[in-house]
Design a protein around this motif. Structure first.
Motif, PDB file in Angstrom:
ATOM      1  N   ALA A  86       1.175  -0.910   0.135  1.00 28.64           N
ATOM      2  CA  ALA A  86       0.077  -0.329  -0.307  1.00 28.64           C
ATOM      3  C   ALA A  86       0.373   1.468  -0.143  1.00 28.64           C
ATOM      4  O   ALA A  86       1.476   1.410   0.644  1.00 28.64           O
ATOM      5  N   VAL A  87       0.850   1.885  -0.659  1.00 26.10           N
ATOM      6  CA  VAL A  87       1.029   3.933  -0.878  1.00 26.10           C
ATOM      7  C   VAL A  87       0.234   4.561  -1.219  1.00 26.10           C
ATOM      8  O   VAL A  87      -0.212   4.582  -2.357  1.00 26.10           O
ATOM      9  N   GLY A  88      -0.031   5.243   0.480  1.00 23.96           N
ATOM     10  CA  GLY A  88      -1.552   6.512   0.240  1.00 23.96           C
ATOM     11  C   GLY A  88      -2.426   5.527   0.460  1.00 23.96           C
ATOM     12  O   GLY A  88      -2.496   4.063   0.812  1.00 23.96           O
TER      13      GLY A  88
ATOM     14  N   GLY B 246     -13.229   7.569   1.020  1.00 22.90           N
ATOM     15  CA  GLY B 246     -12.916   9.160   1.741  1.00 22.90           C
ATOM     16  C   GLY B 246     -11.094   8.073   2.185  1.00 22.90           C
ATOM     17  O   GLY B 246     -10.884   8.415   3.106  1.00 22.90           O
ATOM     18  N   VAL B 247     -10.821   7.169   1.934  1.00 27.59           N
ATOM     19  CA  VAL B 247      -9.687   6.607   2.497  1.00 27.59           C
ATOM     20  C   VAL B 247      -8.789   7.028   1.459  1.00 27.59           C
ATOM     21  O   VAL B 247      -8.115   6.766   0.419  1.00 27.59           O
ATOM     22  N   SER B 248      -7.495   7.444   2.103  1.00 31.79           N
ATOM     23  CA  SER B 248      -6.090   7.750   2.406  1.00 31.79           C
ATOM     24  C   SER B 248      -5.336   7.569   2.356  1.00 31.79           C
ATOM     25  O   SER B 248      -3.918   7.357   2.130  1.00 31.79           O
TER      26      SER B 248
ATOM     27  N   ALA C 289      -7.312  -8.519   4.700  1.00 29.36           N
ATOM     28  CA  ALA C 289      -8.259  -8.138   5.567  1.00 29.36           C
ATOM     29  C   ALA C 289      -7.288  -6.744   5.245  1.00 29.36           C
ATOM     30  O   ALA C 289      -5.869  -6.872   5.379  1.00 29.36           O
ATOM     31  N   LEU C 290      -8.156  -5.288   5.499  1.00 32.37           N
ATOM     32  CA  LEU C 290      -7.118  -4.266   4.877  1.00 32.37           C
ATOM     33  C   LEU C 290      -7.818  -3.105   6.074  1.00 32.37           C
ATOM     34  O   LEU C 290      -9.082  -3.266   5.910  1.00 32.37           O
ATOM     35  N   PHE C 291      -6.932  -2.438   6.869  1.00 30.82           N
ATOM     36  CA  PHE C 291      -7.435  -1.321   7.756  1.00 30.82           C
ATOM     37  C   PHE C 291      -6.965  -0.564   7.235  1.00 30.82           C
ATOM     38  O   PHE C 291      -5.844  -0.079   7.512  1.00 30.82           O
ATOM     39  N   THR C 292      -7.958   0.097   7.234  1.00 33.34           N
ATOM     40  CA  THR C 292      -7.839   1.844   6.559  1.00 33.34           C
ATOM     41  C   THR C 292      -7.583   3.043   7.616  1.00 33.34           C
ATOM     42  O   THR C 292      -7.863   2.823   8.610  1.00 33.34           O
ATOM     43  N   ASP C 293      -7.432   4.767   6.760  1.00 32.14           N
ATOM     44  CA  ASP C 293      -7.065   5.332   8.556  1.00 32.14           C
ATOM     45  C   ASP C 293      -8.261   5.798   8.581  1.00 32.14           C
ATOM     46  O   ASP C 293      -8.380   6.621   9.055  1.00 32.14           O
ATOM     47  N   THR C 294      -9.566   5.299   7.992  1.00 31.27           N
ATOM     48  CA  THR C 294     -10.920   5.705   8.667  1.00 31.27           C
ATOM     49  C   THR C 294     -11.643   5.338   9.243  1.00 31.27           C
ATOM     50  O   THR C 294     -12.271   5.243   9.640  1.00 31.27           O
ATOM     51  N   GLY C 295     -10.796   3.870  10.008  1.00 32.59           N
ATOM     52  CA  GLY C 295     -11.129   2.890  11.037  1.00 32.59           C
ATOM     53  C   GLY C 295     -12.020   1.965  10.091  1.00 32.59           C
ATOM     54  O   GLY C 295     -12.118   1.329  10.788  1.00 32.59           O
ATOM     55  N   TYR C 296     -12.071   1.925   8.593  1.00 29.98           N
ATOM     56  CA  TYR C 296     -12.888   0.950   8.197  1.00 29.98           C
ATOM     57  C   TYR C 296     -11.465  -0.553   8.024  1.00 29.98           C
ATOM     58  O   TYR C 296     -10.913  -0.907   7.942  1.00 29.98           O
TER      59      TYR C 296
END
Length: 839
Positions: free
Chosen positions: A194-196, A218-220, A235-242
């Motif tokens: 993942a890059v950004g 909205g994932v950055s 599984a992916l954990f995003t900076d939005t908490g999803y």
């Protein structure tokens, strides 16, 4: 029992998760887990901690300590780390510890801290250093993936067969990715990073941008990613908490959960059961553990201390300084039996068995209810299956008692599943013991197989337990007890504080003639440990010479190997040793060794006759064997020499050797051959044609056929050919030429030393009856009858036989009397016989 489901936590409406304690850890850690590099092997494997790693706040002079523990916290090994900085630790499928260093070197250690081997991830990794590393598992073995300081990836899918692959460059990548992992798709290892807000998939040839299906907007940035135990889900954990959950190909979304926490987790792993439709992910922060899946709510646990997650086939192991727990989805059989107000067949059967023990009539009511529904077989199977998934022995026994109770009311229930489950649980309870420390579940045990479990017990040097399991399960000796005893013996030879004699005696007393055990393999291990004398002693117990000899050669005990090979009677084995000795010793020592072994010398001579003629000559010279040396030069004169001069020279050398051997006959014959060769060369020069390499008789015959009778007679005189032989040669040659006039002159030249019957026979052979009759009249009386019969004159033959009064001749003539023509002749002979009898 009443509070059995108290630790069950629902995740949605269709699944429960429970967490129970495996062990109370007693490993006396001096530091928190967060201050160590941690690696735990799957399938209840060992735990490795590298204390005091290279951190900025630590003193540079403090050497880190690598410690290895069992899953129950018992120490297995501890060693001071003397190599370079370590970036990552991981366990291979064979339970070998892989230590990835900053310089790209990977050190491999055994379960007990013994150094196994070292390999490098390549020069590029060495130059750019290692930023991060992952140890992953595929169907081919255990692999290593490296992220270098140049932000490039290098991986090997199998460390046992190292083949490095440099992955394609990620376009525009200026810094380290926020997270990355290794995937295995279509039997090929890939890198997902993942890059950004972007995800890239690296394969052997290309870098592809990929997008998860149905990802919330909205994932950055992606903060964490986790691949399932089987590499099928991601599984992916995003900076939005999803938390996005889907297939590893990212093409299918399973679910998405909002945990309302934006801080990156310490760990995220999958928690799923084989063949279950439910999928869940366990996410860990400093003091919180969350289980999320396809449900609006999550399961949350409070972590009292720093913990570490270990993904397993059917759950997650969680260990800390004080406890080791297992979190998993409650199996279907257990859920149906134990959930509140369950009316499943297994639940009713369990209650019936309890009431039966209380001597209550309710047992009959429960049993009748199950039988009326026709579900008694299903109830027994549920109890058996649920017993396998229980960790506590008291619950296992309760369920198995219920299954046994239900079986009594079934006529044809096959007992195999019940017996097998009892055996499996007894094995599992034995290895789950605190002092053994292998907390396998039933599903893991079946996936691992009993053979791999035995290998792991042997690796931990738990030989008595492994042998007891083999005997209990009645495994074949070659697969079970014999194999384990061989491993024990290989370990025994490494104990250098015990004398060679004692070790060899102990191994022989323990193993004896156990089938499937190779003493040569044990001896090879002893030799590898530097105990050559012990290896030789062990080889004395090896009954197969074919196994003894190769190791003796490897130990440079070639002369002993030669003796063993000769004792075996295997010529191929002897040849193997001889060729090894030839390369190992100088020529003189090699020949001296052969002289002390007559059988080996004889075999080597046979070999040299076909492969190394010069060596054979040297052997004869060394032994002063002039007879064989003469024979050697004769063979060489025809095999190697084409020029007549070289051939004659070789024959002269052979004649000299025969004289030295006092074999005058062979010497004279050789000299005669030299004379014949010179004469044949002269005949070719003078007469043309081919004379070389003909025998003496063929040379004479060729001269006669060419009309050179005088030269033939001269040759016969020169080589003292007897008259009888010469007459035969000339007779045969002239008949072949059908030169009947010359043959008649020859027959009248002087009295024939061979008689005239051969003339008759030769003429008849050439179908010339006219010429044969000329010589029949000249045949002597003793062969007259035979000659007349050859030319077909039966009547005259009869007269001669009657005149001679020879019964043998009369019988011979009678045998030739056929048809009416010879009837009178036969009567004449019979009358002659009758008159002879009267007289």
């Amino acid at each position: 029992m009443d509070c059995y489901t108290a630790n069950w936590n629902p995740l949605g409406d269709s699944a429960f998760y429970r967490k129970y304690e495996l062990y109370s850890m007693d490993w006396d850690l001096k530091e928190e887990l967060r201050d160590c590099l941690v690696a735990a092997a799957p399938y209840g494997g060992p735990i490795a901690l590298l204390r005091n790693p290279w951190r900025k706040e630590k003193a540079a002079s403090v050497r880190p300590v690598l410690e290895i523990y069992s899953a129950s916290g018992l120490p297995l090994a501890s060693l001071l780390w003397k190599s370079g900085p370590v970036v990552s630790l991981g366990w291979s499928a064979e339970e070998e510890l892989l230590c990835v260093q900053e310089d790209g070197g990977v050190l491999v250690y055994g379960l007990h801290g013994d150094f196994r081997r070292h390999f490098s991830m390549g020069n590029e990794v060495l130059q750019n250093r290692v930023l991060d590393a992952r140890i992953f598992h595929t169907e081919f073995g255990s692999g290593v993936a490296i992220l270098t300081g140049a932000h490039r990836f290098t991986l090997s899918a199998n460390v046992s067969d190292l083949k490095l692959r440099r992955m394609p460059e990620v376009p525009g990548l200026q810094g380290a990715p926020s997270c990355w992992t290794a995937l295995c798709q279509d039997r090929v290892a890939h890198i997902l990073l993942a890059v950004g807000p972007d995800l890239y998939l690296l394969d052997q040839s290309a870098c592809s941008a990929v997008t998860p299906s149905g990802l919330a907007p909205g994932v950055s940035s992606f903060l964490q990613m986790a691949v399932s135990f089987t590499y099928r889900h991601l599984a992916l954990f995003t900076d939005t908490g999803y938390i996005w959950m889907g297939t590893a190909s990212l093409k299918e979304k399973l679910c998405e959960f909002n945990c309302n926490i934006r801080a990156p987790p310490k760990q995220m792993v999958w928690c799923s059961r084989p063949r279950s439709k439910e999928r869940a992910v366990v996410v860990a922060w400093e003091r919180r553990l969350m289980v999320v899946g396809d449900a609006p709510e999550s399961i949350q646990f409070v972590l009292d201390e720093d913990s570490y997650l270990v993904p397993e086939l059917d759950g997650v192991r969680i260990f800390s300084r004080s406890t080791h727990e297992f979190l998993h989805e409650v199996p279907v059989a257990s859920e149906e039996i134990f959930k509140i107000a369950s009316m499943a067949p297994g639940a009713l059967l369990l209650e019936a068995q309890k009431e039966y023990e209380k001597e209550s009539q309710k047992a009959d009511e429960y049993l009748r209810e199950i039988q009326e529904l026709g579900q008694l077989t299903q109830a027994v199977q549920q109890c058996i299956e649920a017993a396998g998934h229980e960790h506590r022995p008291d619950m296992q026994k309760s369920l198995l008692r219920a299954a046994s109770f239900g079986k009594c009311f079934l006529d044809r229930f096959p007992p195999d599943s019940f017996v097998r489950m009892c055996q499996d649980l007894r094995v599992l309870n034995a290895i789950r013991d605190y002092h053994i420390g292998i907390p396998l579940t039933y599903s893991q045990y079946k996936q691992l197989t009993i053979q791999v479990l035995l290998d792991r017990l042997v690796l931990r040097r738990l030989y008595p337990l492994a042998i007891q399991i083999c005997e209990y399960l009645r495994l074949p000796e070659v697969q079970g007890v014999s194999r384990i005893l061989a491993h024990w013996a290989c370990y025994k030879v490494q104990q250098k504080d015990v004398s060679d004699e004692d070790v060899a005696r102990a191994i022989n007393q323990k193993l004896g003639d156990t089938p499937g055990v190779s003493y040569s393999d044990i001896a090879a291990r002893a030799y590898g440990c530097g105990r050559t004398e012990l290896a030789i002693k062990l080889l004395e117990y090896e009954p197969r010479s074919g196994e003894q000899v190769p190791l003796l050669l490897k130990m440079k005990r070639s002369k002993l190997a030669l003796s063993k090979a000769i004792e075996s009677g295997d010529t191929d084995l002897v040849f193997t040793v001889l060729l090894h000795l030839k390369n190992e010793l100088n020529r003189g020592d090699f020949f001296m060794t052969l002289r002390n072994q007559p059988m080996a010398l004889s075999l080597y001579r046979q070999f040299c006759k076909h492969q190394e003629l010069e060596t054979l000559k040297d052997l004869y010279n060394q032994d002063d064997n002039h007879q064989e040396l003469g024979s050697f030069h004769i063979r060489a004169s025809y095999a190697a020499e084409e020029r007549i001069e070289g051939r004659v020279a070789a024959l002269q050398t052979a004649a000299d050797a025969f004289y030295k051997a006092k074999n005058e006959f062979a010497a004279k014959a050789t000299e005669d051959q030299m004379r014949l060769l010179r004469l044949q060369r002269r005949l070719e020069d003078e007469l043309g044609g081919r004379f070389l390499d003909l025998s003496l008789h063929d040379t004479v015959t060729t001269l006669i056929l060419g009309g050179h009778n005088k030269r033939a007679e001269q040759l016969a005189r020169d080589f003292r050919i007897p008259d009888k032989r010469l007459w035969w040669l000339k007779l045969t040659a002239l008949a072949d030429l059908e030169d009947w006039e010359e043959l008649e002159k020859f027959s009248k030249s002087k009295k024939s030393p061979i008689g005239y019957l051969p003339f008759v026979e030769i003429c008849m052979k050439q179908h010339n009856k006219y010429e044969a009759k000329k010589y029949a009249s000249r045949v002597g009386p003793e062969q007259k009858v035979k000659a007349l019969l050859l030319v077909g004159d039966v009547a005259q033959a009869a007269d001669v036989a009657i005149e001679h009064r020879n019964e043998a001749e009369l019988s011979l003539v009678l045998s030739h009397c056929t048809g009416a023509t010879d009837g009178a002749t036969a009567d004449k002979i019979q009358r002659a016989r009758a008159q002879a009898q009267k007289k």
